[in-house]
Write an enzyme that holds these catalytic residues in place. Sequence first.
Site, PDB file in Angstrom:
ATOM      1  N   PHE A   1      14.785  49.525 -71.768  1.00  0.00           N
ATOM      2  CA  PHE A   1      13.404  49.105 -72.029  1.00  0.00           C
ATOM      3  C   PHE A   1      12.853  48.485 -70.755  1.00  0.00           C
ATOM      4  O   PHE A   1      13.201  47.348 -70.410  1.00  0.00           O
ATOM      5  CB  PHE A   1      13.415  48.107 -73.186  1.00  0.00           C
ATOM      6  CG  PHE A   1      12.078  47.785 -73.792  1.00  0.00           C
ATOM      7  CD1 PHE A   1      11.420  48.704 -74.587  1.00  0.00           C
ATOM      8  CD2 PHE A   1      11.494  46.540 -73.595  1.00  0.00           C
ATOM      9  CE1 PHE A   1      10.205  48.394 -75.190  1.00  0.00           C
ATOM     10  CE2 PHE A   1      10.283  46.219 -74.188  1.00  0.00           C
ATOM     11  CZ  PHE A   1       9.637  47.152 -74.986  1.00  0.00           C
ATOM     12  N   GLY A   2      12.007  49.216 -70.031  1.00  0.00           N
ATOM     13  CA  GLY A   2      11.536  48.780 -68.729  1.00  0.00           C
ATOM     14  C   GLY A   2      10.228  48.034 -68.779  1.00  0.00           C
ATOM     15  O   GLY A   2       9.177  48.578 -68.399  1.00  0.00           O
TER      16      GLY A   2
ATOM     17  N   GLU B   1      13.360  38.672 -74.913  1.00  0.00           N
ATOM     18  CA  GLU B   1      12.507  39.169 -76.009  1.00  0.00           C
ATOM     19  C   GLU B   1      11.587  38.074 -76.537  1.00  0.00           C
ATOM     20  O   GLU B   1      11.327  37.964 -77.729  1.00  0.00           O
ATOM     21  CB  GLU B   1      13.350  39.807 -77.120  1.00  0.00           C
ATOM     22  CG  GLU B   1      14.068  41.063 -76.639  1.00  0.00           C
ATOM     23  CD  GLU B   1      14.489  41.976 -77.763  1.00  0.00           C
ATOM     24  OE1 GLU B   1      13.816  41.994 -78.804  1.00  0.00           O
ATOM     25  OE2 GLU B   1      15.489  42.690 -77.589  1.00  0.00           O
TER      26      GLU B   1
ATOM     27  N   GLY C   1      37.332  20.547 -78.313  1.00  0.00           N
ATOM     28  CA  GLY C   1      37.622  19.585 -77.257  1.00  0.00           C
ATOM     29  C   GLY C   1      37.852  20.284 -75.926  1.00  0.00           C
ATOM     30  O   GLY C   1      37.204  21.283 -75.607  1.00  0.00           O
TER      31      GLY C   1
END
Length: 385
Positions: free
Chosen positions: A123-124, A365, A341
Amino acid sequence: MNLELTEEQAAVRQLAKDFVDREVAPHATEWDRAEQVDRSLVKTMGDLGFLGLTIPEEYGGSGGDHFAYALVTEELGRGDSSVRGIVSVSLGLVGKSIAAWGSEEQKQEWLPRLTSGEAIGCFGLTEPGTGSDAGNLTTRAVRDGDAGDWVINGTKMFITNGTWADVVLLFARTGAEPGHKGVSAFLVPTDTPGLSRREIHGKLGLRGQATAELVLEDVRVPASAMIAPEGKGFSVAMSALAKGRMSVAAGCVGIAQAALDAAVGYATERDQFGKTIAHHQLVQELLSDISLDVDAARLLTWRVADLIDRGEPFVTEASKAKLFASEAAVRCANNALQVFGGYGYIDEYPVGKLVRDARVMTLYEGTSQIQKLLIGRALTGVSAF
């Protein structure tokens, strides 16, 4: 309201759980250290139908609803968020966008390959100077008047699946209009001349995920590469991200659940002061806080999936789920580390990785601050533009 899963949803959830317990969780530490997930998982997830959820069977998809998709992404997030990201981007942002906005030719060309795992999408949208301010991106596509092609120049940053992807859903400015009105979307094969990729190493979390910088220098694509009408790219991006926030929220529930499982397991085994630390009230407080966050985040996420499947408005609810679940994942992982811990600070144990993976969920996003703006605008009716 009935919160009981259907038989199909329960079966999909169990399938994803078994896959994660067998193929993902045992290798998560190794992949984190190597900064590389086993790429063969992509084909396996395609065979299992995870990469085709909600996509019509006529395009190679496995059908199903968004509730099942949320259940799968939660389980993947429980095992390794780097693996969850592969599905959330290739299917959630790219595949679903092609199904919703693409031409018949684009659907036929890309969806069968994406859903099978033969191909991967990225997704550019994000650029070095435009993250939250995506409407002012600077990557530009100019039409070649003689050939009718588009020539694209620009740089994209922090692109999930970037070096693995076969196609980029790319957003570029095509018009003279300022802001979001001048943005269009293109499907650009990554072997197109002029497109180069550089993988980003040394990340705080999601280290096994292929995150990259994309550089486009005179990248030429045909007019048929445009997805949706010219100038509608911002609408494509925002519609993808609205549903994508549900996927991120579900992945965050998975991180929180993994933190709870690890903390409870350690607390019931670790002896201190003559008894397991689970007997100590302050440890019980940490565990109860984690458990409460898990349940609340899960229910907010399930609400979004249910709204989408019923065809109801869901955008504000998706922002609420993403905001709460991402912040909750950070709290849960941090509280789990406190239960462990000093041992929690060593990557031989899982909680340190959960802390690192959870932190980025509040950033991508849509940052937590952007989600608050979206929720506030929805409550007051104030327009963003």
